[in-house]
Motif scaffolding. Structure first.
Motif, PDB file in Angstrom:
ATOM      1  N   ARG A 258      78.178  37.826  39.751  1.00  0.00           N
ATOM      2  CA  ARG A 258      78.968  37.050  40.711  1.00  0.00           C
ATOM      3  C   ARG A 258      78.850  35.582  40.326  1.00  0.00           C
ATOM      4  O   ARG A 258      77.786  34.960  40.452  1.00  0.00           O
ATOM      5  CB  ARG A 258      78.420  37.285  42.120  1.00  0.00           C
ATOM      6  N   CYS A 274      83.975  36.650  39.168  1.00  0.00           N
ATOM      7  CA  CYS A 274      82.985  37.416  38.415  1.00  0.00           C
ATOM      8  C   CYS A 274      82.916  36.879  36.987  1.00  0.00           C
ATOM      9  O   CYS A 274      83.874  36.290  36.484  1.00  0.00           O
ATOM     10  CB  CYS A 274      83.324  38.910  38.393  1.00  0.00           C
ATOM     11  N   PRO A 319      75.673  36.267  46.214  1.00  0.00           N
ATOM     12  CA  PRO A 319      75.680  37.665  46.678  1.00  0.00           C
ATOM     13  C   PRO A 319      74.736  37.900  47.855  1.00  0.00           C
ATOM     14  O   PRO A 319      75.002  38.727  48.718  1.00  0.00           O
ATOM     15  CB  PRO A 319      75.241  38.451  45.440  1.00  0.00           C
TER      16      PRO A 319
END
Length: 373
Positions: A258, A274, A319
């Protein structure tokens, strides 16, 4: 320069919005506080009223009536659990039993048993107190009958409004510009206001006396301020210390992390959140599997340094909420490129960028991107 100026303007606009909201809340809180004495007028009249002559009752005096306890208990399943007594006037049928509630068990509720006779004080046909021997306990009153309801909202509005005004005032006194580190002092007053509002509202609303609740709220200001200073300082300090712990980890295989690439370059695209590493050059993609819509980062990209997120830069949500955003600042020619990642993925992102630079023959000094603070 235009981007930095725009980010600075955004902070100023946000501060002005906080100022307007804070002013509205403070005015609303002042109006609500003005309603508290009006709502407490009945309590003041009760406290000043004389006792009624024995055997009589009137709205202008406090009537003492002897009644019998027929039951007692506690509503433990209620969020606002209250104890109660069921009482019956002398000569009245069982159907005329009435319930008197208390905010806590208290001395009378603990002492009486079924069949005991107690003295009930009435004011305007409302039970205000129950006496048993030398013990007296005040009955619970509805919050709409006194100043607790306007007082609770007044506390929340005033505390929140003053907190918002403190953010606005601090931003005016010490303007925050694009490229600055995020300041921790600007938010202390706002966090303090939120803490006082959250603590004072239920205490005033659910307590037995509005003035006791207001005194508690006033006493909570200093502890809330000290706690806010600690929390704001620690949260910003944690973000500043995060980049200093980043040590590059070379890619050991293909992984999709991420991360977001931001800059005035063709491989910085909306929705590409990403980064594929360990399979050729690092590649931006919106695909969590890293198989489609690939935008490879060029070999000309070089790492300058690793640092925290600064004011005016695009936000990034790692994340995990426990992670701190980390910025790997790079250069592509004369253009600045930011690679944003969480502190857990930042070592692999940095390692992949350095490995790609080394493969392209670009020399990068480790001291430039591993700060000591």
């Amino acid at each position: 320069m235009g981007e930095r100026s725009g980010a600075s303007d955004d902070w100023a606009v946000k501060a002005r919005r906080f100022g307007r909201a804070g002013l509205f809340l403070v005015l609303a809180g002042a109006v609500l506080f003005a309603l508290v004495p009006l709502a407490e007028a009945d309590n003041r009249a009760y406290a000043a009223a004389p006792d009624c002559p024995a055997g009589t009752r009137a709205d202008t005096c406090r009537a003492a009536v002897t009644e019998t306890v027929t039951a007692k208990g506690r509503d433990s399943d209620d969020r606002n659990a209250r104890s109660y007594l069921r009482l019956r006037a002398a000569g009245a049928p069982a159907a005329d039993d009435h319930r008197v509630e208390f905010t806590d068990p208290g001395p009378v509720h603990d002492a009486v048993r079924r069949g005991d006779r107690v003295t009930v004080t009435y004011w305007k046909d409302q039970v205000r107190a129950v006496r048993f021997g030398d013990r007296t306990q005040q009955a619970a009153l509805s919050r709409v009958h006194d100043g607790r309801l306007p007082g609770a909202f007044a506390v929340a509005a005033l505390a929140g409004g003053l907190g918002a005004l403190s953010f606005w005032a601090r931003s005016r006194r010490r303007p925050v510009r694009a490229g600055d580190r995020y300041p921790w002092g600007h938010t202390v007053g706002f966090v303090t206001g939120l803490l006082v509002a959250c603590a004072g509202f239920p205490v005033v609303l659910l307590g037995s006396d509005v003035w006791a609740g207001l005194r508690f709220t006033a006493g909570a200001v200093v502890p809330a301020l000290l706690f806010s200073v600690l929390v704001c300082w620690w949260s910003v300090r944690r973000g500043r210390r995060g980049p200093a712990r980043v040590v590059p980890v070379p890619p050991a295989g293909r992984r999709v992390l991420r991360a977001v690439v931001h800059g005035d370059v063709p491989y910085s695209r909306p929705g590409y959140d990403c980064l594929v590493i360990g399979d050729g050059p690092p590649t931006a993609t919106p695909d969590p599997t890293g198989k489609v819509a690939l935008a490879p980062l060029p070999a000309t990209l070089t790492v300058r340094r690793v640092r925290e997120l600064l004011v005016g830069e695009p936000p990034f949500v790692p994340p995990s909420r426990r992670e701190t955003p980390v910025v790997v600042e790079c250069a592509d020619g004369d253009r600045t490129v930011l690679v944003l990642a969480g502190e857990n993925d930042a070592p692999r992102v940095l390692g992949a960028l350095l490995a790609a630079a080394a493969a392209a023959g670009t020399d990068t000094d480790a001291g430039d991107y591993l700060p000591s603070d």
